[in-house]
Design an enzyme around this catalytic site. Structure first.
Site, mmCIF file in Angstrom:
data_model
loop_
_atom_site.group_PDB
_atom_site.id
_atom_site.type_symbol
_atom_site.label_atom_id
_atom_site.label_comp_id
_atom_site.label_asym_id
_atom_site.label_seq_id
_atom_site.Cartn_x
_atom_site.Cartn_y
_atom_site.Cartn_z
ATOM 1 N N GLU A 1 -89.591 78.485 -70.966
ATOM 2 C CA GLU A 1 -88.319 77.975 -71.008
ATOM 3 C C GLU A 1 -87.684 78.279 -71.918
ATOM 4 O O GLU A 1 -86.816 79.283 -71.998
ATOM 5 C CB GLU A 1 -88.344 76.413 -70.640
ATOM 6 C CG GLU A 1 -86.844 75.597 -70.722
ATOM 7 C CD GLU A 1 -86.867 74.336 -70.624
ATOM 8 O OE1 GLU A 1 -88.098 73.548 -70.918
ATOM 9 O OE2 GLU A 1 -85.818 73.450 -70.476
ATOM 10 N N ASP B 1 -84.321 69.566 -62.343
ATOM 11 C CA ASP B 1 -84.707 69.280 -63.552
ATOM 12 C C ASP B 1 -84.314 67.867 -64.060
ATOM 13 O O ASP B 1 -85.032 66.733 -63.634
ATOM 14 C CB ASP B 1 -84.402 70.301 -64.762
ATOM 15 C CG ASP B 1 -85.211 70.424 -65.954
ATOM 16 O OD1 ASP B 1 -86.135 69.714 -65.928
ATOM 17 O OD2 ASP B 1 -84.885 71.091 -66.735
ATOM 18 N N ASP B 2 -83.011 67.618 -64.695
ATOM 19 C CA ASP B 2 -82.674 66.419 -65.039
ATOM 20 C C ASP B 2 -81.212 66.036 -64.604
ATOM 21 O O ASP B 2 -80.349 66.324 -65.323
ATOM 22 C CB ASP B 2 -82.837 66.362 -66.512
ATOM 23 C CG ASP B 2 -83.971 66.571 -67.083
ATOM 24 O OD1 ASP B 2 -84.937 65.641 -66.672
ATOM 25 O OD2 ASP B 2 -84.275 67.541 -67.400
ATOM 26 N N HIS C 1 -89.268 70.340 -58.968
ATOM 27 C CA HIS C 1 -88.961 70.227 -60.402
ATOM 28 C C HIS C 1 -87.823 69.301 -60.835
ATOM 29 O O HIS C 1 -86.831 69.642 -61.009
ATOM 30 C CB HIS C 1 -88.878 71.597 -60.978
ATOM 31 C CG HIS C 1 -88.807 71.594 -62.455
ATOM 32 N ND1 HIS C 1 -89.079 72.715 -63.325
ATOM 33 C CD2 HIS C 1 -88.389 70.507 -63.510
ATOM 34 C CE1 HIS C 1 -88.742 72.207 -64.676
ATOM 35 N NE2 HIS C 1 -88.669 71.116 -64.788
ATOM 36 N N HIS D 1 -87.273 65.560 -62.972
ATOM 37 C CA HIS D 1 -87.863 64.442 -63.807
ATOM 38 C C HIS D 1 -87.292 63.204 -63.445
ATOM 39 O O HIS D 1 -85.862 62.970 -63.799
ATOM 40 C CB HIS D 1 -87.634 64.512 -65.395
ATOM 41 C CG HIS D 1 -88.259 66.101 -65.846
ATOM 42 N ND1 HIS D 1 -89.429 66.004 -66.503
ATOM 43 C CD2 HIS D 1 -87.725 67.312 -65.912
ATOM 44 C CE1 HIS D 1 -89.902 67.531 -66.807
ATOM 45 N NE2 HIS D 1 -88.888 68.063 -66.277
ATOM 46 N N HIS E 1 -94.859 73.345 -67.763
ATOM 47 C CA HIS E 1 -93.577 73.844 -68.161
ATOM 48 C C HIS E 1 -94.117 74.762 -68.980
ATOM 49 O O HIS E 1 -94.849 74.821 -70.000
ATOM 50 C CB HIS E 1 -92.684 72.875 -68.997
ATOM 51 C CG HIS E 1 -92.029 71.925 -68.207
ATOM 52 N ND1 HIS E 1 -92.510 71.258 -66.961
ATOM 53 C CD2 HIS E 1 -90.606 71.686 -68.266
ATOM 54 C CE1 HIS E 1 -91.499 70.406 -66.481
ATOM 55 N NE2 HIS E 1 -90.322 70.660 -67.115
HETATM 56 N N1 ADE Z 1 -88.366 66.992 -69.748
HETATM 57 C C1 ADE Z 1 -87.238 66.673 -69.279
HETATM 58 N N2 ADE Z 1 -86.739 67.884 -68.930
HETATM 59 C C2 ADE Z 1 -87.320 68.759 -69.485
HETATM 60 C C3 ADE Z 1 -87.009 70.040 -69.768
HETATM 61 N N3 ADE Z 1 -86.398 70.745 -69.173
HETATM 62 N N4 ADE Z 1 -88.001 70.986 -70.537
HETATM 63 C C4 ADE Z 1 -89.093 70.395 -71.207
HETATM 64 N N5 ADE Z 1 -89.351 68.777 -70.916
HETATM 65 C C5 ADE Z 1 -88.361 68.170 -70.149
HETATM 66 ZN ZN ZN Z 2 -88.431 70.111 -66.600
#
Ligand code: ADE
Ligand code: ZN
Length: 347
Positions: A209, A287-288, A26, A28, A206
């Protein structure tokens, strides 16, 4: 069942967390774009940024919820124009992942963020795929792509994106669903995911969350998701937790992301131990990472430091789960599991 490894003191445990082979499921790719690379690409492409410096941009990374993050995250992607830009972004992530002992990465990309600005789909996928191919030969990292649909956009736009992507199907292994969750339930994309499944693509989404447990149920029942990204709100629904455990549906959990976006007040309050205790196939992911303060090893070490109930057995379980939950071949999984056990035997 996992072997019963003895508990280790924090320093040795953290060293083991860093050294153990692992999969990242996971991440992006647009969320790996570091401020320094944003500024470099802006200069290269003549894109004017609203922030004066790397420091000013980083200072803006103070999020209150998912939407406040997404607004800045989408703005950052405006510097991505050429195939080389997409290559450079993915390559920087893959080098960083290799340093964290990631042996396999399934990487999300958001084509609509780019095609909506006039960047051809071919430019995006060819740049990313080139980096994945090179990572395999030069870094020994297996890297695969998963195309995500932006759930704040329409079903028609997602269907058009899938049509545009299918001629490039040999370059990606599945589809996912991301962006603003609340108000955009999985069922909005039922037909898109049905078409993707008909074409033999893997499907993930997703859910849970910021959204409620019902979104996790509909991701499973309507989209037929094979994995749930995040999914941490399942804990509010004991029947759902029991189902996720029984059906061994993986949850790709992202601790630093959850804290930065206010899903949990702190790492010490994260429900990762409860999810593991419930017997769920949980994995830890970044994630990011350029926005949330750390790549995969940082997520693992900070989470274990904040939650002393997590020790060697949970470390092994999380890495083992990451291979189980991946879309890799059985022979790859066997090889990585052997390497995992060898790392633990050495620790
Ligand atoms: N796009 C990038 N990070 C995300 C996240 N945590 N939740 C939903 N969309 C995303
Ligand atoms: Zn994500």
């Amino acid at each position: 069942m996992h072997p019963s490894w003895p508990d280790l003191p924090p320093e040795r445990l953290h060293r083991l967390l860093r050294a153990m082979p692992k999969a990242e499921l996971h991440v992006h790719v647009e969320g790996t774009l570091e401020p320094e690379l944003i500024f470099k690409l802006a200069r290269r492409n003549g894109v004017v940024l609203t922030y004066a410096s790397v420091g000013a941009l980083r200072a803006a990374y103070a999020f209150t919820d998912l939407q406040s993050f997404l607004d800045i995250y989408y703005a950052g992607t405006s510097v991505l124009c050429t195939e080389q830009d997409f290559f450079d972004m993915a390559w920087a992530y893959l080098e960083r992942a290799a340093a964290d002992k990631v042996v396999h990465a399934e990487i999300f990309f958001d084509p609509q963020t780019h095609t909506g600005r006039g960047v051809p789909f071919a430019t995006v996928i060819q740049g990313l795929e080139h980096a994945c191919r090179r990572a395999h030969s030069e870094l020994g990292v297996s890297a695969k792509l998963i195309l995500c649909f932006l759930r704040h956009l329409s079903e028609a736009e997602a269907l058009a994106t899938l049509d545009e992507a299918l001629p490039w199907q040999h370059h990606f292994i599945g589809v996912g669903l991301d962006s603003s969750e609340l108000g955009h339930p999985p069922e909005k994309f039922a037909r898109v995911f049905a078409r993707a499944r008909e074409r033999g693509l893997h499907v993930v989404a997703h859910a849970g969350e910021e959204g409620p447990p019902e979104y996790i149920r509909s991701a499973l029942d309507v989209l037929k998701a094979e994995r749930i990204d995040h999914g941490v709100r399942c804990i509010e629904d004991p029947d759902l937790v029991a189902r996720l455990a029984r059906e061994r549906v993986p949850l790709t959990v992202c601790p630093l992301s959850n804290v930065k976006l206010g899903v949990f007040a702190s790492l010490a309050r994260h429900n990762l131990p409860a999810l593991l205790d419930a017997g769920l196939c949980v994995t830890v992911n970044s994630d990011d990472p350029a926005y949330f303060g750390g790549y995969l090893n940082q997520n693992l070490v900070e989470t274990f430091a904040a939650l002393p109930v997590l020790n060697t057995r949970q470390a092994w379980q999380l890495a083992s789960n990451s291979f189980d939950a991946s879309f890799a071949t059985d022979s790859e999984k066997t090889r990585w599991r052997e390497a995992l056990d060898a790392a633990f035997a050495r620790a």
